[in-house]
Every structure is written in structure tokens, then in C-alpha cells.
Design a protein around this motif. Structure first.
Motif, PDB file in Angstrom:
ATOM      1  N   UNK A  19     -38.925  25.711  14.312  1.00 47.15           N
ATOM      2  CA  UNK A  19     -37.596  26.017  15.027  1.00 47.15           C
ATOM      3  C   UNK A  19     -38.380  26.270  16.662  1.00 47.15           C
ATOM      4  N   UNK A  20     -39.691  26.322  16.351  1.00 45.96           N
ATOM      5  CA  UNK A  20     -40.724  26.319  18.198  1.00 45.96           C
ATOM      6  C   UNK A  20     -40.343  24.973  18.194  1.00 45.96           C
ATOM      7  N   UNK A  21     -41.125  24.340  18.026  1.00 47.90           N
ATOM      8  CA  UNK A  21     -40.983  22.631  18.371  1.00 47.90           C
ATOM      9  C   UNK A  21     -40.407  21.804  18.480  1.00 47.90           C
ATOM     10  N   UNK A  27     -36.876  21.485  25.908  1.00 50.22           N
ATOM     11  CA  UNK A  27     -37.564  21.519  26.671  1.00 50.22           C
ATOM     12  C   UNK A  27     -37.541  20.676  28.045  1.00 50.22           C
ATOM     13  N   UNK A  28     -38.730  20.483  26.739  1.00 53.02           N
ATOM     14  CA  UNK A  28     -39.692  19.092  27.520  1.00 53.02           C
ATOM     15  C   UNK A  28     -39.234  17.687  27.946  1.00 53.02           C
ATOM     16  N   UNK A  29     -38.110  17.430  26.820  1.00 53.11           N
ATOM     17  CA  UNK A  29     -38.320  16.300  26.590  1.00 53.11           C
ATOM     18  C   UNK A  29     -36.790  16.280  26.416  1.00 53.11           C
ATOM     19  N   UNK A  60     -31.364  25.342   9.179  1.00 52.01           N
ATOM     20  CA  UNK A  60     -32.334  25.863   8.401  1.00 52.01           C
ATOM     21  C   UNK A  60     -33.240  26.109   8.501  1.00 52.01           C
ATOM     22  N   UNK A  61     -34.225  25.628   9.579  1.00 50.25           N
ATOM     23  CA  UNK A  61     -35.258  25.912  10.474  1.00 50.25           C
ATOM     24  C   UNK A  61     -35.173  27.648  10.047  1.00 50.25           C
ATOM     25  N   UNK A  62     -34.050  27.911  11.056  1.00 54.47           N
ATOM     26  CA  UNK A  62     -34.574  28.993  11.367  1.00 54.47           C
ATOM     27  C   UNK A  62     -33.504  30.733   9.849  1.00 54.47           C
ATOM     28  N   UNK A 148     -40.448  32.617  22.629  1.00 53.26           N
ATOM     29  CA  UNK A 148     -40.197  33.547  21.583  1.00 53.26           C
ATOM     30  C   UNK A 148     -41.211  33.381  20.428  1.00 53.26           C
ATOM     31  N   UNK A 149     -40.773  32.501  19.905  1.00 51.61           N
ATOM     32  CA  UNK A 149     -41.004  32.124  18.647  1.00 51.61           C
ATOM     33  C   UNK A 149     -42.926  31.746  18.503  1.00 51.61           C
ATOM     34  N   UNK A 150     -43.128  30.985  19.742  1.00 51.95           N
ATOM     35  CA  UNK A 150     -44.752  31.118  19.913  1.00 51.95           C
ATOM     36  C   UNK A 150     -45.301  32.222  19.699  1.00 51.95           C
TER      37      UNK A 150
END
Length: 180
Positions: A19-21, A27-29, A60-62, A148-150
């Protein structure tokens, strides 16, 4: 600790990592890469292809993250209720999970609306203005999920430290102390 507990905790951490990654990669890529398209429609299609491919994995991850969190809470219910630092951390983690869900949902909805507005932006001045407004909102909103996930990862580390024994990783093993 049982194999079940270890498996559920591992699932909880791995799904949060996805979820984080995924949100950080977006956002970055992906989102900046989509801005390289020549037309509004092309930029929209690039972002849409990436997020459409990632969406089922993220969803699915969430879902698994939430289920494994409930299982961990059930497994640790006595400690959660009787140990104040754990109670506080679990309440904070629950609130942060809610914020991460809200941020993910808001980013999804705004991203979909932005895509629709961009498809019309080359020919419709009102859609162009709406696309600018949505893009501006998404610029800050896209960072809310990785933040938030971080934070959830940090709270998981904190909760893990609470279960650790007295000796730390850098403490001298007791066998070395006996030899002196």
C-alpha cells in the motif's frame, strides 16, 4: 508466538508495504511520468493505464491489511486493553488507518475525475479549468497515502518493540559477561 501469529503479522506488514510502496511510486514516478504526454488526453491515458494495472493489487493489499489488522487485534486483545502504551498506539494506528483509507479513496476519486476532465480539456475550456483544479488538489493529495501508511509502519515498529525482551540488539550477550 505461534506460526499463525507470525503469518498474520507478516501479512499485515507486507500488505502495508505494498500500500505504501504503490502510492509512493505513483507520487514519485507514475504521476510525473504521465505529465510527459503531449496532449491532455495522452497524459490521462498514461496515468490511467498505470493506476488501472496497479488498482487490483492495491485494493487486495488494503483489504488483506485490514483483515490481518483485525486478526492481530483479536490475538492481542488482553494486552491492548490492559497495557496503556499499547492501547494508545492501537487507537492511533486505527485513526491513521482510517486517514490512509480516506486519502486513498480521495486520491482515487480525484484521479478518476481528473482523467475525465483531461479527456475533454483539449476542446472544452470549462473542462480545462476543472482539470487544473483537480490536478492541483491531487498534487498534495497523492502524498497523503504514503505519509499515512508510512506512519502505520512506524507504529508497527513501535508495537513490535513493546514485545521485545529486556536485552537489545546491541547489548552484550550474557555468555560474554560470564567469561570475564
Amino acid at each position: 508466538m505461534t506460526a499463525y501469529s507470525t503469518s498474520v503479522r507478516a501479512l499485515h506488514l507486507v500488505t502495508n508495504a505494498a500500500w505504501f510502496g504503490g502510492s509512493l511510486m505513483g507520487a514519485v514516478g507514475l504521476n510525473p511520468a504521465a505529465e510527459e504526454g503531449d496532449t491532455s488526453r495522452e497524459r490521462s491515458e498514461i496515468a490511467d493505464r498505470g493506476w488501472t494495472a496497479w488498482g487490483p493489487v492495491q485494493g487486495g493489499a488494503i483489504g488483506l491489511h485490514l483483515l490481518s489488522g483485525i486478526a492481530i487485534l483479536a490475538d492481542n486483545r488482553r494486552r491492548t486493553l490492559s497495557h496503556t502504551p499499547t492501547t494508545i498506539a492501537v487507537v492511533a494506528k486505527t485513526a491513521l488507518t482510517g486517514a490512509a483509507l480516506a486519502a486513498s479513496g480521495a486520491a482515487y476519486v480525484n484521479g478518476a475525475r481528473l482523467g475525465e476532465a483531461r479527456e475533454k480539456a483539449d476542446h472544452d475550456p470549462a473542462a480545462r479549468g476543472r482539470a487544473r483544479e483537480l490536478a492541483q488538489r491531487l498534487r498534495w493529495l497523492q502524498w497523503a497515502t504514503p505519509l499515512t501508511t508510512g506512519g502505520l509502519l512506524v507504529l508497527d515498529a513501535y508495537l513490535g518493540e513493546q514485545q521485545r525482551g529486556v536485552a537489545g540488539l546491541l547489548d552484550r550477550p550474557t555468555s560474554l559477561r560470564r567469561r570475564r
